[in-house]
Structures are given as C-alpha cells and as structure tokens.
Write an enzyme that holds these catalytic residues in place. Structure first.
Site, PDB file in Angstrom:
ATOM      1  N   SER A 238      13.627  -0.805   0.705  1.00  0.00           N
ATOM      2  CA  SER A 238      12.358  -0.824  -0.015  1.00  0.00           C
ATOM      3  C   SER A 238      12.441  -1.751  -1.241  1.00  0.00           C
ATOM      4  O   SER A 238      12.728  -2.938  -1.075  1.00  0.00           O
ATOM      5  CB  SER A 238      11.961   0.615  -0.368  1.00  0.00           C
ATOM      6  OG  SER A 238      10.594   0.713  -0.657  1.00  0.00           O
TER       7      SER A 238
ATOM      8  N   ASP B  74       5.504   2.643   8.952  1.00  0.00           N
ATOM      9  CA  ASP B  74       5.834   2.767   7.536  1.00  0.00           C
ATOM     10  C   ASP B  74       4.537   2.766   6.724  1.00  0.00           C
ATOM     11  O   ASP B  74       3.799   1.785   6.730  1.00  0.00           O
ATOM     12  CB  ASP B  74       6.741   1.603   7.105  1.00  0.00           C
ATOM     13  CG  ASP B  74       7.378   1.821   5.740  1.00  0.00           C
ATOM     14  OD1 ASP B  74       6.726   2.426   4.876  1.00  0.00           O
ATOM     15  OD2 ASP B  74       8.525   1.371   5.558  1.00  0.00           O
TER      16      ASP B  74
ATOM     17  N   HIS C 125       9.082   5.201   6.659  1.00  0.00           N
ATOM     18  CA  HIS C 125       9.766   4.634   5.497  1.00  0.00           C
ATOM     19  C   HIS C 125      11.143   5.285   5.310  1.00  0.00           C
ATOM     20  O   HIS C 125      11.326   6.160   4.463  1.00  0.00           O
ATOM     21  CB  HIS C 125       8.892   4.832   4.254  1.00  0.00           C
ATOM     22  CG  HIS C 125       9.284   3.959   3.103  1.00  0.00           C
ATOM     23  ND1 HIS C 125       9.218   2.591   3.166  1.00  0.00           N
ATOM     24  CD2 HIS C 125       9.754   4.258   1.861  1.00  0.00           C
ATOM     25  CE1 HIS C 125       9.614   2.079   2.008  1.00  0.00           C
ATOM     26  NE2 HIS C 125       9.946   3.076   1.208  1.00  0.00           N
TER      27      HIS C 125
END
Length: 222
Positions: A112, A170, A197
């Site tokens: 991320s 995601d 995610h």
C-alpha cells in the site's frame, strides 16, 4: 566461504502500509513468510511518522499507527493531488538508513503506501542514487503519488525489475491505480489475485513470488 554466501536467502526490506507498523506487517505476513521460507526473508521497519490514534486502532499504546508521508496535515488519501505533501524526505532517509544499518538487502517489499514509497525508491535507484542498493521490488497494492511535487518520480520509465501484486477487489487502492503505476516501469511483472487489500500468499501467488525471486542472487543489490 563463497559457497555459503550463495546459500543464504534473499533479504527484503519490508515497508508497511499507512496506519500500520513493522509489528503489524509482521503479524499480517505470516503466510507469505512461510511461503518464502528458505528463499527470502522479510525485515520490516517502522515508518518515521506517528499518527494520532483513532477508534479503529488497537489500544496498544506501544505500537502507534504510522505513515510514510501525508497529503494533508496528519492525514493521507491516496487519490488526493496534495499541494503540499509532507514527510517524504524523512521516510526516504529512514529507508536509506535501514539499508545501510541492517543490510545487506537484495530488494524491497512494500504494501500500500509502503509500496508507493518502494516505487519511489526504485526510481531513485534506477537514476543511480547510491543510498538505495537494491536489485528489485515486490509492490503489493501500490499506486503512484498524485502530489505534483512527486511527479518527477514517474517521468522516466523506471528500469528496475518489479513484481506488482494487484487485488481485483481491493477497495482501498483500486486495481487500476496499481496497474497505472506498473506502466511506469520498464518490464513490470503483474500478478493479479481475486482478493482485496492484503498481501496474498495462496499457492498461485506463492508460485509467482518464487518465480520472480528466482531471477535474483543474494548480493546483487550491493
């Protein structure tokens, strides 16, 4: 001697996501670390910036949530074209320090916001920045920073081998953002998975990680 050096696993410096920490990343990568056992080991570091705790954080005071840079005062939104992003230089320095102090490292693994940071490090490395002796990166749920001040990272195609892991569902970093970043690299390998995610480590992804990592020998980063 040399034969022993050949046998060591690859070492990856691991960069956590926004609102996470090194400890939280370790907790969430158990399956991945097991999948890579003997081939690669992960060494996670904390981002330098502590965030104000919020209701969704565990009340564990010794492990505050952290971030690598901000798009607004104490906040971060991946989609925001921040006019005055803050904190990135400290984070690049923290990565450089970790590479120097805890090395040798062969590559990076980012998740991320940590993957977005790793991509910036790749860009600097590809330009010959001596602070970042890494040979490759694994970028999970990554994105390109929308801040105009960060645009320079993406102007030239980034010539460093990368594996881009993209979750089709995601909801935090939408798949098109990760694909867009992958196009900034010269020969990206893109691995999609049906999940959201997180860092996937099911058999199909394990195989893809190992195939990518097979291209590298310990010590190439130096």
């Amino acid at each position: 001697g040399a034969a022993m050096a050949e046998a060591r696993p690859l070492r990856l410096l691991a960069l956590h996501g926004y609102r996470q920490s090194a400890r939280r990343l370790r907790q969430r990568t158990g399956a991945l670390r097991k999948a890579l056992r003997g081939r690669a080991e992960l060494v996670a570091i904390d981002a330098p910036h502590r965030l104000p705790a919020s209701a969704e954080d565990d009340a564990d005071g010794d492990d505050p949530p952290r971030g690598w840079w901000f798009s607004g005062p104490g906040t971060f939104e991946a989609g925001e074209a921040a006019a005055a992003p803050a904190g990135l230089e400290e984070s690049l320095s923290a990565v450089a320090a970790a590479l120097a102090e805890h090395g040798p490292f062969d590559g990076l693994l980012g998740f991320s916001q940590g993957a977005a940071l790793a991509a910036m490090v790749c860009a600097l490395r590809a330009r010959g920045d001596p602070r970042f002796p890494v040979a490759f990166a694994v970028l999970v749920a990554a994105f390109a920073s929308r801040a105009p001040a960060h645009g320079h990272f993406y102007r030239e195609p980034i010539a460093l081998p990368t594996l881009h892991v993209v979750g089709d569902t995601d909801a935090v970093i939408a798949a098109p953002l990760s694909r867009e970043l992958a196009r900034c690299f010269v020969e990206p390998v893109v691995l999609t998975h049906p999940g959201g995610h997180f860092i996937p480590a099911a058999p199909a992804q394990k195989k893809a990680y190992l195939e990518f990592l097979e291209r590298f020998c310990p010590g190439q980063g130096q």
